[in-house]
Scaffold this motif. Structure first.
Motif, PDB file in Angstrom:
ATOM      1  N   ALA A   1       0.835  -1.211   0.000  1.00 52.17           N
ATOM      2  CA  ALA A   1       0.000   0.000   0.000  1.00 52.17           C
ATOM      3  C   ALA A   1       0.867   1.257   0.000  1.00 52.17           C
ATOM      4  CB  ALA A   1      -0.931  -0.005   1.207  1.00 52.17           C
ATOM      5  N   LEU A   2       1.910   1.257   0.806  1.00 53.36           N
ATOM      6  CA  LEU A   2       2.809   2.414   0.845  1.00 53.36           C
ATOM      7  C   LEU A   2       3.506   2.622  -0.497  1.00 53.36           C
ATOM      8  CD1 LEU A   2       4.326   1.913   4.393  1.00 53.36           C
ATOM      9  CD2 LEU A   2       2.954   3.875   3.638  1.00 53.36           C
ATOM     10  N   LEU A   3       3.958   1.547  -1.098  1.00 50.57           N
ATOM     11  CA  LEU A   3       4.622   1.663  -2.401  1.00 50.57           C
ATOM     12  C   LEU A   3       3.644   2.084  -3.497  1.00 50.57           C
ATOM     13  CD1 LEU A   3       7.063  -1.366  -2.237  1.00 50.57           C
ATOM     14  CD2 LEU A   3       7.577   1.067  -1.896  1.00 50.57           C
ATOM     15  N   ALA A   4       2.392   1.624  -3.393  1.00 44.85           N
ATOM     16  CA  ALA A   4       1.371   2.017  -4.372  1.00 44.85           C
ATOM     17  C   ALA A   4       1.085   3.509  -4.285  1.00 44.85           C
ATOM     18  CB  ALA A   4       0.088   1.219  -4.147  1.00 44.85           C
ATOM     19  N   TRP A   5       1.259   4.104  -3.113  1.00 39.15           N
ATOM     20  CA  TRP A   5       1.113   5.553  -2.975  1.00 39.15           C
ATOM     21  C   TRP A   5       2.397   6.266  -3.398  1.00 39.15           C
ATOM     22  CZ3 TRP A   5       4.422   7.636   0.781  1.00 39.15           C
ATOM     23  CH2 TRP A   5       4.415   9.025   0.826  1.00 39.15           C
ATOM     24  N   TYR A   6       3.536   5.791  -2.881  1.00 37.83           N
ATOM     25  CA  TYR A   6       4.804   6.508  -3.031  1.00 37.83           C
ATOM     26  C   TYR A   6       5.253   6.619  -4.487  1.00 37.83           C
ATOM     27  CZ  TYR A   6       9.759   7.602  -2.638  1.00 37.83           C
ATOM     28  OH  TYR A   6      10.976   8.188  -2.776  1.00 37.83           O
ATOM     29  N   LEU A   7       5.235   5.528  -5.203  1.00 37.76           N
ATOM     30  CA  LEU A   7       5.790   5.533  -6.564  1.00 37.76           C
ATOM     31  C   LEU A   7       5.053   6.489  -7.504  1.00 37.76           C
ATOM     32  CD1 LEU A   7       6.682   1.762  -6.879  1.00 37.76           C
ATOM     33  CD2 LEU A   7       8.241   3.678  -6.501  1.00 37.76           C
ATOM     34  N   PRO A   8       3.737   6.384  -7.662  1.00 38.25           N
ATOM     35  CA  PRO A   8       3.090   7.323  -8.594  1.00 38.25           C
ATOM     36  C   PRO A   8       3.091   8.767  -8.084  1.00 38.25           C
ATOM     37  CG  PRO A   8       1.458   5.868  -7.607  1.00 38.25           C
ATOM     38  CD  PRO A   8       2.800   5.375  -7.169  1.00 38.25           C
ATOM     39  N   ASP A   9       2.941   8.953  -6.784  1.00 36.91           N
ATOM     40  CA  ASP A   9       2.914  10.308  -6.249  1.00 36.91           C
ATOM     41  C   ASP A   9       4.270  10.986  -6.427  1.00 36.91           C
ATOM     42  OD1 ASP A   9       1.242  12.299  -4.673  1.00 36.91           O
ATOM     43  OD2 ASP A   9       3.051  12.182  -3.421  1.00 36.91           O
ATOM     44  N   SER A  10       5.331  10.263  -6.136  1.00 37.77           N
ATOM     45  CA  SER A  10       6.666  10.836  -6.278  1.00 37.77           C
ATOM     46  C   SER A  10       7.027  11.053  -7.746  1.00 37.77           C
ATOM     47  CB  SER A  10       7.703   9.946  -5.594  1.00 37.77           C
ATOM     48  OG  SER A  10       7.476   9.938  -4.198  1.00 37.77           O
ATOM     49  N   LEU A  11       6.655  10.114  -8.595  1.00 44.76           N
ATOM     50  CA  LEU A  11       6.915  10.288 -10.025  1.00 44.76           C
ATOM     51  C   LEU A  11       6.175  11.509 -10.559  1.00 44.76           C
ATOM     52  CD1 LEU A  11       8.177   9.282 -12.659  1.00 44.76           C
ATOM     53  CD2 LEU A  11       6.143   7.863 -12.979  1.00 44.76           C
ATOM     54  N   GLY A  12       4.926  11.648 -10.188  1.00 47.30           N
ATOM     55  CA  GLY A  12       4.155  12.820 -10.618  1.00 47.30           C
ATOM     56  C   GLY A  12       4.755  14.112 -10.088  1.00 47.30           C
ATOM     57  N   SER A  13       5.230  14.072  -8.858  1.00 42.77           N
ATOM     58  CA  SER A  13       5.867  15.261  -8.279  1.00 42.77           C
ATOM     59  C   SER A  13       7.141  15.618  -9.038  1.00 42.77           C
ATOM     60  CB  SER A  13       6.190  15.022  -6.800  1.00 42.77           C
ATOM     61  OG  SER A  13       5.004  14.869  -6.046  1.00 42.77           O
ATOM     62  N   MET A  14       7.940  14.603  -9.365  1.00 42.41           N
ATOM     63  CA  MET A  14       9.169  14.875 -10.118  1.00 42.41           C
ATOM     64  C   MET A  14       8.850  15.463 -11.491  1.00 42.41           C
ATOM     65  SD  MET A  14      12.055  11.980  -9.425  1.00 42.41           S
ATOM     66  CE  MET A  14      11.048  10.585  -9.848  1.00 42.41           C
ATOM     67  N   LEU A  15       7.880  14.870 -12.161  1.00 46.97           N
ATOM     68  CA  LEU A  15       7.534  15.333 -13.505  1.00 46.97           C
ATOM     69  C   LEU A  15       6.966  16.747 -13.499  1.00 46.97           C
ATOM     70  CD1 LEU A  15       5.991  12.079 -15.005  1.00 46.97           C
ATOM     71  CD2 LEU A  15       8.246  13.071 -15.485  1.00 46.97           C
ATOM     72  N   SER A  16       6.328  17.134 -12.401  1.00 46.86           N
ATOM     73  CA  SER A  16       5.760  18.483 -12.332  1.00 46.86           C
ATOM     74  C   SER A  16       6.713  19.493 -11.707  1.00 46.86           C
ATOM     75  CB  SER A  16       4.443  18.456 -11.554  1.00 46.86           C
ATOM     76  OG  SER A  16       4.691  18.140 -10.197  1.00 46.86           O
ATOM     77  N   GLY A  17       7.899  19.037 -11.343  1.00 49.09           N
ATOM     78  CA  GLY A  17       8.898  19.950 -10.803  1.00 49.09           C
ATOM     79  C   GLY A  17       8.780  20.203  -9.309  1.00 49.09           C
ATOM     80  N   ALA A  18       8.052  19.366  -8.603  1.00 48.96           N
ATOM     81  CA  ALA A  18       7.871  19.532  -7.156  1.00 48.96           C
ATOM     82  C   ALA A  18       8.825  18.601  -6.413  1.00 48.96           C
ATOM     83  CB  ALA A  18       6.425  19.258  -6.770  1.00 48.96           C
ATOM     84  N   GLY A  19      10.115  18.869  -6.552  1.00 52.20           N
ATOM     85  CA  GLY A  19      11.133  18.022  -5.940  1.00 52.20           C
ATOM     86  C   GLY A  19      11.035  17.951  -4.426  1.00 52.20           C
TER      87      GLY A  19
END
Length: 66
Positions: A14-32
């Motif tokens: 569950a944690l990985l299902a949240w972390y991976l897409p949320d962090s990837l989306g943050s990186m792609l949008s410039g929210a490091g």
């Protein structure tokens, strides 16, 4: 906690299902900074979950019987 093995089996995916897409989306949008905060939050859960893992399969069986 009654069954730490069950908690790990539920929480880690569950944690990985949240972390991976949320962090990837943050990186792609410039929210490091959000990636950094996500990583800290993930570590707060993962470190205790992984540290409570049984050392060997025989330990896991023993903990289920007690």
């Amino acid at each position: 906690m009654q069954n730490p093995t069950l908690a790990r089996r539920i929480l880690i995916p569950a944690l990985l299902a949240w972390y991976l897409p949320d962090s990837l989306g943050s990186m792609l949008s410039g929210a490091g900074f959000n990636v950094v905060m996500n990583t800290v939050f993930l570590a707060m859960f993962m470190v205790p979950l992984l540290r409570s893992a049984p050392a060997s399969p025989s330990d896991a069986q023993f903990s289920r019987q007690s």
